[in-house]
Design a protein around this motif. Sequence first.
Motif, PDB file in Angstrom:
ATOM      1  N   GLU A 165      23.067 -19.900  13.459  1.00 48.24           N
ATOM      2  CA  GLU A 165      21.972 -19.736  14.417  1.00 48.24           C
ATOM      3  C   GLU A 165      22.129 -18.389  15.116  1.00 48.24           C
ATOM      4  OE1 GLU A 165      22.211 -22.523  17.651  1.00 48.24           O
ATOM      5  OE2 GLU A 165      24.343 -22.894  17.270  1.00 48.24           O
ATOM      6  N   PRO A 166      21.042 -17.827  15.638  1.00 49.99           N
ATOM      7  CA  PRO A 166      21.107 -16.495  16.259  1.00 49.99           C
ATOM      8  C   PRO A 166      22.090 -16.388  17.412  1.00 49.99           C
ATOM      9  CG  PRO A 166      18.825 -17.128  15.849  1.00 49.99           C
ATOM     10  CD  PRO A 166      19.660 -18.340  15.563  1.00 49.99           C
ATOM     11  N   ALA A 167      22.419 -17.494  18.052  1.00 48.94           N
ATOM     12  CA  ALA A 167      23.334 -17.446  19.193  1.00 48.94           C
ATOM     13  C   ALA A 167      24.713 -16.919  18.818  1.00 48.94           C
ATOM     14  CB  ALA A 167      23.468 -18.835  19.820  1.00 48.94           C
ATOM     15  N   TRP A 168      25.022 -16.887  17.535  1.00 53.05           N
ATOM     16  CA  TRP A 168      26.303 -16.350  17.097  1.00 53.05           C
ATOM     17  C   TRP A 168      26.268 -14.833  16.899  1.00 53.05           C
ATOM     18  CZ3 TRP A 168      30.976 -18.183  17.372  1.00 53.05           C
ATOM     19  CH2 TRP A 168      31.190 -19.559  17.387  1.00 53.05           C
ATOM     20  N   SER A 169      25.084 -14.263  16.733  1.00 54.51           N
ATOM     21  CA  SER A 169      25.051 -12.846  16.323  1.00 54.51           C
ATOM     22  C   SER A 169      24.086 -11.977  17.117  1.00 54.51           C
ATOM     23  CB  SER A 169      24.681 -12.753  14.838  1.00 54.51           C
ATOM     24  OG  SER A 169      23.433 -13.378  14.575  1.00 54.51           O
ATOM     25  N   ASP A 171      23.390 -10.809  20.876  1.00 54.35           N
ATOM     26  CA  ASP A 171      23.864 -10.827  22.265  1.00 54.35           C
ATOM     27  C   ASP A 171      24.698 -12.079  22.542  1.00 54.35           C
ATOM     28  OD1 ASP A 171      22.498  -8.405  22.897  1.00 54.35           O
ATOM     29  OD2 ASP A 171      20.639  -9.557  23.030  1.00 54.35           O
ATOM     30  N   SER A 172      25.571 -12.393  21.603  1.00 55.00           N
ATOM     31  CA  SER A 172      26.285 -13.669  21.636  1.00 55.00           C
ATOM     32  C   SER A 172      27.249 -13.754  22.814  1.00 55.00           C
ATOM     33  CB  SER A 172      27.057 -13.873  20.334  1.00 55.00           C
ATOM     34  OG  SER A 172      27.735 -15.111  20.354  1.00 55.00           O
ATOM     35  N   GLU A 173      27.273 -14.927  23.410  1.00 58.91           N
ATOM     36  CA  GLU A 173      28.235 -15.229  24.462  1.00 58.91           C
ATOM     37  C   GLU A 173      29.336 -16.144  23.953  1.00 58.91           C
ATOM     38  OE1 GLU A 173      25.924 -16.830  27.642  1.00 58.91           O
ATOM     39  OE2 GLU A 173      25.057 -14.887  28.202  1.00 58.91           O
ATOM     40  N   ARG A 174      29.383 -16.334  22.621  1.00 61.19           N
ATOM     41  CA  ARG A 174      30.366 -17.229  22.028  1.00 61.19           C
ATOM     42  C   ARG A 174      31.550 -16.413  21.490  1.00 61.19           C
ATOM     43  NH1 ARG A 174      26.408 -21.216  18.437  1.00 61.19           N
ATOM     44  NH2 ARG A 174      25.174 -21.993  20.209  1.00 61.19           N
ATOM     45  N   SER A 207      27.320  -8.948  20.340  1.00 61.34           N
ATOM     46  CA  SER A 207      27.812  -9.868  21.363  1.00 61.34           C
ATOM     47  C   SER A 207      27.908  -9.132  22.691  1.00 61.34           C
ATOM     48  CB  SER A 207      29.184 -10.423  20.956  1.00 61.34           C
ATOM     49  OG  SER A 207      30.155  -9.396  20.913  1.00 61.34           O
ATOM     50  N   THR A 208      28.137  -9.884  23.753  1.00 64.57           N
ATOM     51  CA  THR A 208      28.292  -9.260  25.067  1.00 64.57           C
ATOM     52  C   THR A 208      29.594  -8.458  25.108  1.00 64.57           C
ATOM     53  OG1 THR A 208      29.513 -11.121  26.006  1.00 64.57           O
ATOM     54  CG2 THR A 208      27.084 -11.202  26.129  1.00 64.57           C
TER      55      THR A 208
END
Length: 453
Positions: A165-169, A171-174, A207-208
């Motif tokens: 999912e995009p949350a990994w790549s 502006d990721s906070e993970r 990512s951040t």
Amino acid sequence: MKDSKTTRLLIRDATVLSMDAGVGNLRQGSMLVEGECIAAIVPNLNRDIDLAGVEVIDAKGMIALPGFVDAHRHIWQSPLTMAAADTDLNSYFAQVPGKLAPVYSPEDLWIANRIGALQALNAGITTIFDWCHVLHTPEHADAAIAGLRDSGIRAVFGYGFPNTEPAWSMDSERPVPEDIRRVRRNLLASDESLVTMAMAARGPEQSTLEVTRHDIAVARDLNLLISMHAGNGAFGLPYRSIERMHDAKLMGPDLQYVHGNSLTDESIRRIADSGGHLVCTPTIEMQMQFGYPAATRALAAGVRPGLGVDVVTSTEPSLFPQMAGTLQAARLQALEQGTPNIDSRDVLRFATLDGAASLRLERKTGSLTPGKQADIVLLRPTALTAINDPIGFAALGASSSSVDTVVVAGKVRKRGGALCGIEIEELQRQLEACRDRLFEKSGFQPPHADFPD
């Protein structure tokens, strides 16, 4: 007395391009390999050498050079050859990482990595950096590493992240998955093995800065090389990745930056000052409109770049077009912008010794040097070809069909133009079945799907 179990190989009467100033180039020379290493390189075969039990390869008429080093490739995409031939970067993101990556199973990844590594070996690449960012589960990481090992290639496995999912790549906070520690501890603890480990970090463009800081700290705790994309054309501009990393004191000689097209000259100088490395993937960068490859700007700053294939969704799995593309772009860039010029000797070094240095492997590979690992390629000119400049031919005139013999760590992996011990028809069946599964599960339609059957 030599150990009777030590494999001995003699490559005789080749034109030798060593990429080692101390060894030089030989119009006709022979190489003795003992075990995994090059034992000697001589212009004339010493008749005193004991050839008992030595496997001899007659290389007369061929060019011997170090195995090519592909310093950046997403090997998991090997079943997707030309599946995104006409895309720009945004379309590529949507179609390949966005649609196809999430449906990879561990079995798909094992097949893709094994066959992708064999594609590289077939093209004379003996060392490859696998920037692997489809690590959805620990089983995916295990499968990716197994595929590399099963191929016989020298590889640096870049532990990345899930691509579900995009949350990994974006502006990721993970942070990087904790499974990276298990892989380092249990699977890739040694830095002396044929397959070693690095981190494929997202960096400030994916990512951040806080996550980047965390991930770099993890990599340094595990003593891993860190590779990240930076300066990815217009996409990378707003992130000012190098400036922000410099201000945060995160840069260092353990970082390898990929692309760099939109980096400022000052940013490239900061990479040089930190001892970092840069890798260019010219055909993809120009095709996806990143801008001119940064190779000559890097040279001007004191950074010798490596080369990578990047993705086979839009280019072939060899470094031959990368060398030619780098030279051609540099010549045009010099005309238009006054940047430094380069020649065929430069791009051949980019594809060998400089690529090895970007992976911290220059003491092992990247040149034909006695004592180094025997990673060797023999190029056989095709019929009706007169070799007037061996360096020019190797850099600009050869292709994968020119690759006659490939040796990795003293083991012959390709000979007489054919991969050794490989059932090509069975591998082709596996590759196509894998592709069909991926297309079906994702609903992906390749370009020009309306082409008549």
